[in-house]
Design a protein around this motif. Structure first.
Motif, PDB file in Angstrom:
ATOM      1  N   THR A   1       7.817  -1.693  15.616  1.00  0.00           N
ATOM      2  CA  THR A   1       7.371  -2.992  15.110  1.00  0.00           C
ATOM      3  C   THR A   1       7.390  -3.086  13.595  1.00  0.00           C
ATOM      4  OG1 THR A   1       5.078  -2.188  15.197  1.00  0.00           O
ATOM      5  CG2 THR A   1       5.899  -3.419  17.116  1.00  0.00           C
ATOM      6  N   HIS A   2       7.360  -1.964  12.912  1.00  0.00           N
ATOM      7  CA  HIS A   2       7.290  -2.004  11.452  1.00  0.00           C
ATOM      8  C   HIS A   2       7.744  -0.663  10.896  1.00  0.00           C
ATOM      9  CE1 HIS A   2       3.551  -0.055  12.677  1.00  0.00           C
ATOM     10  NE2 HIS A   2       3.450   0.458  11.458  1.00  0.00           N
ATOM     11  N   LEU A   3       7.835  -0.610   9.576  1.00  0.00           N
ATOM     12  CA  LEU A   3       8.165   0.626   8.868  1.00  0.00           C
ATOM     13  C   LEU A   3       6.854   1.320   8.510  1.00  0.00           C
ATOM     14  CD1 LEU A   3      10.709   2.114   7.800  1.00  0.00           C
ATOM     15  CD2 LEU A   3      10.271   1.032   5.591  1.00  0.00           C
ATOM     16  N   LEU A   4       6.641   2.475   9.094  1.00  0.00           N
ATOM     17  CA  LEU A   4       5.365   3.171   8.940  1.00  0.00           C
ATOM     18  C   LEU A   4       5.055   3.449   7.476  1.00  0.00           C
ATOM     19  CD1 LEU A   4       2.995   4.590  10.461  1.00  0.00           C
ATOM     20  CD2 LEU A   4       4.344   6.691  10.297  1.00  0.00           C
ATOM     21  N   ALA A   5       3.795   3.176   7.081  1.00  0.00           N
ATOM     22  CA  ALA A   5       3.331   3.494   5.723  1.00  0.00           C
ATOM     23  C   ALA A   5       2.969   4.974   5.673  1.00  0.00           C
ATOM     24  CB  ALA A   5       2.145   2.603   5.350  1.00  0.00           C
ATOM     25  N   PHE A   6       3.993   5.801   5.652  1.00  0.00           N
ATOM     26  CA  PHE A   6       3.813   7.246   5.767  1.00  0.00           C
ATOM     27  C   PHE A   6       3.037   7.823   4.588  1.00  0.00           C
ATOM     28  CE2 PHE A   6       5.858  11.530   5.048  1.00  0.00           C
ATOM     29  CZ  PHE A   6       5.132  12.188   6.020  1.00  0.00           C
ATOM     30  N   ASN A   7       3.258   7.296   3.385  1.00  0.00           N
ATOM     31  CA  ASN A   7       2.601   7.853   2.197  1.00  0.00           C
ATOM     32  C   ASN A   7       1.103   7.596   2.189  1.00  0.00           C
ATOM     33  OD1 ASN A   7       4.886   8.907   0.367  1.00  0.00           O
ATOM     34  ND2 ASN A   7       5.629   6.906   0.989  1.00  0.00           N
TER      35      ASN A   7
ATOM     36  N   ASP B   1      -0.204  15.809  10.618  1.00  0.00           N
ATOM     37  CA  ASP B   1      -1.519  15.217  10.341  1.00  0.00           C
ATOM     38  C   ASP B   1      -1.398  13.985   9.456  1.00  0.00           C
ATOM     39  OD1 ASP B   1      -2.628  17.219  11.835  1.00  0.00           O
ATOM     40  OD2 ASP B   1      -3.281  18.427  10.117  1.00  0.00           O
ATOM     41  N   ALA B   2      -0.393  13.970   8.576  1.00  0.00           N
ATOM     42  CA  ALA B   2      -0.169  12.785   7.749  1.00  0.00           C
ATOM     43  C   ALA B   2       0.254  11.598   8.609  1.00  0.00           C
ATOM     44  CB  ALA B   2       0.886  13.071   6.682  1.00  0.00           C
ATOM     45  N   LEU B   3       1.075  11.832   9.623  1.00  0.00           N
ATOM     46  CA  LEU B   3       1.447  10.760  10.548  1.00  0.00           C
ATOM     47  C   LEU B   3       0.219  10.227  11.280  1.00  0.00           C
ATOM     48  CD1 LEU B   3       4.730  12.220  12.114  1.00  0.00           C
ATOM     49  CD2 LEU B   3       4.543  10.423  10.396  1.00  0.00           C
ATOM     50  N   SER B   4      -0.637  11.123  11.722  1.00  0.00           N
ATOM     51  CA  SER B   4      -1.859  10.691  12.408  1.00  0.00           C
ATOM     52  C   SER B   4      -2.770   9.904  11.473  1.00  0.00           C
ATOM     53  CB  SER B   4      -2.601  11.904  12.968  1.00  0.00           C
ATOM     54  OG  SER B   4      -1.791  12.638  13.867  1.00  0.00           O
ATOM     55  N   SER B   5      -2.905  10.365  10.239  1.00  0.00           N
ATOM     56  CA  SER B   5      -3.757   9.663   9.269  1.00  0.00           C
ATOM     57  C   SER B   5      -3.205   8.290   8.946  1.00  0.00           C
ATOM     58  CB  SER B   5      -3.890  10.499   7.995  1.00  0.00           C
ATOM     59  OG  SER B   5      -4.485  11.755   8.250  1.00  0.00           O
ATOM     60  N   ALA B   6      -1.890   8.183   8.819  1.00  0.00           N
ATOM     61  CA  ALA B   6      -1.288   6.882   8.549  1.00  0.00           C
ATOM     62  C   ALA B   6      -1.512   5.923   9.707  1.00  0.00           C
ATOM     63  CB  ALA B   6       0.208   7.046   8.284  1.00  0.00           C
TER      64      ALA B   6
ATOM     65  N   PHE C   1       0.818  -1.206   0.000  1.00  0.00           N
ATOM     66  CA  PHE C   1       0.000   0.000   0.000  1.00  0.00           C
ATOM     67  C   PHE C   1       0.857   1.264   0.000  1.00  0.00           C
ATOM     68  CE2 PHE C   1      -3.297  -2.839   2.048  1.00  0.00           C
ATOM     69  CZ  PHE C   1      -4.125  -2.859   0.945  1.00  0.00           C
ATOM     70  N   ASP C   2       1.941   1.259   0.765  1.00  0.00           N
ATOM     71  CA  ASP C   2       2.775   2.451   0.823  1.00  0.00           C
ATOM     72  C   ASP C   2       3.531   2.661  -0.485  1.00  0.00           C
ATOM     73  OD1 ASP C   2       3.900   4.558   2.787  1.00  0.00           O
ATOM     74  OD2 ASP C   2       5.688   3.721   1.841  1.00  0.00           O
ATOM     75  N   SER C   3       3.939   1.583  -1.146  1.00  0.00           N
ATOM     76  CA  SER C   3       4.642   1.724  -2.428  1.00  0.00           C
ATOM     77  C   SER C   3       3.733   2.354  -3.473  1.00  0.00           C
ATOM     78  CB  SER C   3       5.135   0.357  -2.898  1.00  0.00           C
ATOM     79  OG  SER C   3       6.022  -0.212  -1.964  1.00  0.00           O
ATOM     80  N   ALA C   4       2.479   1.883  -3.534  1.00  0.00           N
ATOM     81  CA  ALA C   4       1.537   2.477  -4.484  1.00  0.00           C
ATOM     82  C   ALA C   4       1.205   3.917  -4.098  1.00  0.00           C
ATOM     83  CB  ALA C   4       0.260   1.628  -4.547  1.00  0.00           C
TER      84      ALA C   4
ATOM     85  N   LEU D   1       5.458   0.991 -12.761  1.00  0.00           N
ATOM     86  CA  LEU D   1       5.350  -0.231 -11.982  1.00  0.00           C
ATOM     87  C   LEU D   1       6.722  -0.731 -11.538  1.00  0.00           C
ATOM     88  CD1 LEU D   1       3.602  -2.503 -10.844  1.00  0.00           C
ATOM     89  CD2 LEU D   1       3.725  -3.640 -13.071  1.00  0.00           C
ATOM     90  N   VAL D   2       7.700  -0.591 -12.400  1.00  0.00           N
ATOM     91  CA  VAL D   2       9.067  -1.005 -12.034  1.00  0.00           C
ATOM     92  C   VAL D   2       9.592  -0.152 -10.883  1.00  0.00           C
ATOM     93  CG1 VAL D   2      11.424  -1.193 -12.884  1.00  0.00           C
ATOM     94  CG2 VAL D   2       9.532  -1.907 -14.333  1.00  0.00           C
ATOM     95  N   ILE D   3       9.313   1.149 -10.919  1.00  0.00           N
ATOM     96  CA  ILE D   3       9.752   2.026  -9.831  1.00  0.00           C
ATOM     97  C   ILE D   3       9.042   1.652  -8.539  1.00  0.00           C
ATOM     98  CG2 ILE D   3       9.800   4.403  -9.014  1.00  0.00           C
ATOM     99  CD1 ILE D   3      10.052   5.318 -11.875  1.00  0.00           C
ATOM    100  N   ALA D   4       7.731   1.387  -8.623  1.00  0.00           N
ATOM    101  CA  ALA D   4       6.987   0.991  -7.428  1.00  0.00           C
ATOM    102  C   ALA D   4       7.542  -0.299  -6.833  1.00  0.00           C
ATOM    103  CB  ALA D   4       5.506   0.831  -7.764  1.00  0.00           C
ATOM    104  N   HIS D   5       7.952  -1.221  -7.692  1.00  0.00           N
ATOM    105  CA  HIS D   5       8.538  -2.462  -7.182  1.00  0.00           C
ATOM    106  C   HIS D   5       9.896  -2.201  -6.539  1.00  0.00           C
ATOM    107  CE1 HIS D   5      10.202  -6.680  -7.597  1.00  0.00           C
ATOM    108  NE2 HIS D   5       9.095  -6.839  -6.908  1.00  0.00           N
TER     109      HIS D   5
END
Length: 376
Positions: free
Chosen positions: A256-262, A287-292, A47-50, A81-85
């Motif tokens: 515990t994980h790498l936050l999906a900041f995007n 606010d983006a941190l809170s939303s994530a 989800f974060d990559s997309a 798609l290659v960049i997202a991967h």
């Protein structure tokens, strides 16, 4: 010119800081205790990559990214798609290393693809050992064989002619003016030669020392604003969000994980993210941190409920049943195909369809071919 941190209006920022700190702490604790934490972390990478591509203005479908990662593309992969991967693989690498590795010199160099393969650094590899002949055949030229002598005479003549040609070529090269060589090895048609990435990264690291004295969420926002302002990397700007997630891990805020900041950044309007007012940008990133964090907790609730419902179908099953493997796959991927299920459960494609029907996973694509199933 480096990044200058102005005086922060704490009275304005304090409510947003408090909310972000609380939400991040709750997400971290719930992920640590959740039985679906592993699947949640793996799904977050996709989800974060997309979302990272979406923030940069490119659209990549999550289902295409999942299939590309499984080497089961239904169409030719696009450049986006290659960049997202690449983002997906970088996130996985950061998540499996020490919290501060990605922020170190070695970590940033490795993520930029600037590491040197150890194999190429081996000295003497592929050379011939002159002491023992390098394993070559030992031909005795003094054997008196006239045929071999003639062959060696021809070889000597060819070598002498080649040496003369090389000597003439070298003489012309010395007299000619030296050509300009790009020591960095970068194509000037693609890269800006005046863009000093090392200097810009150094300035960004200077901002990190100022962020360390701030609360973790505010420090992460300052670092993100510095990354957006300085733009250290020309063609890997997406690396900044992952470094922010690694910074939160190093500060112990999200361990515990790498936050999906995007994912949270998508919920913030561009006019706030790109505002010329420094305080407005910091509030937007907080606010983006809170939303994530809120999106992550909703995802944990959804996965937990789905696992409870599907585990009821696993009762009274034989120990060799393939349904548990399919359940784990569904919980760790946003979408799965029949080929992916067949590969994970080691069954035929027809058997994979039967497992999907028994597990009750919802079909998400609405297509007759290349169907996919997942959790909404």
């Amino acid at each position: 010119m480096g990044y200058r941190l102005p005086d922060l209006p704490l009275q304005v920022l304090l409510p947003h800081i408090s909310r972000a700190e609380d939400q991040l702490a709750r997400l971290d604790e719930r992920t640590r205790r959740s039985p679906v934490g592993t699947g949640f972390v793996e799904r977050g990478h996709f989800f974060d990559s997309a979302a990272s591509m979406w923030v940069s203005g490119e659209l990549v479908h999550v289902e295409d990214l999942v299939l590309h990662d499984a080497h089961m593309d239904v169409r030719t992969p696009t450049h986006e798609l290659v960049i997202a991967h690449s983002i997906l693989r970088a996130r996985r690498r950061i998540a499996t290393t020490d919290p501060g590795w990605a922020l170190s010199d070695a970590g940033i160099s490795a993520l930029r693809g600037r590491t040197v393969d150890a194999v190429t650094e081996r000295e003497g590899e592929g050379t011939i050992d002159e002491d023992n002949g390098g394993g070559a055949l030992d031909l005795d030229t003094g054997s008196g064989d006239d045929e071999f002598a003639q062959h060696f005479a021809d070889i000597d003549a060819v070598l002498a002619r080649s040496e003369r040609l090389l000597t003439q070529h070298n003489a012309k090269a010395v007299s000619a003016p030296p050509a300009k060589v790009d020591v960095s090895g970068r194509d000037p048609l693609i890269y800006d030669q005046d863009w000093d990435e090392a200097e810009r990264l150094s300035r960004w690291r200077d901002a990190m020392s100022e962020a360390d004295v701030l609360p973790p969420s505010l420090g992460a926002s300052v670092l993100w604003d510095a990354w957006e302002t300085l733009e250290p990397l020309q063609r890997q700007h997406w690396l900044g969000s992952m470094l922010i997630g690694s910074y939160l891990r190093s500060r112990g805020k999200v361990g515990t994980h790498l936050l999906a900041f995007n994912v949270g950044l998508k919920a913030i309007g561009r006019e706030r993210r790109r505002s010329p007012v420094h305080t407005t940008r910091l509030i937007a990133f907080l606010d983006a941190l809170s939303s994530a964090a809120e999106a992550g907790m909703k995802e944990l609730d959804r996965l937990g409920q789905t696992k409870d419902q599907m585990e009821r179908r696993l009762r009274n099953r034989r120990s060799s049943s393939s349904l548990p493997n399919v359940l784990e796959l569904v919980l760790s991927r946003p979408i799965v195909s029949a080929a992916m299920i067949a590969k994970a459960a080691k069954v035929t494609p027809r058997g994979a369809l039967n497992l999907v029907a028994e597990l009750g996973v919802r079909e998400m694509t609405g297509r007759g071919r290349y169907r996919g199933w997942g959790i909404l």
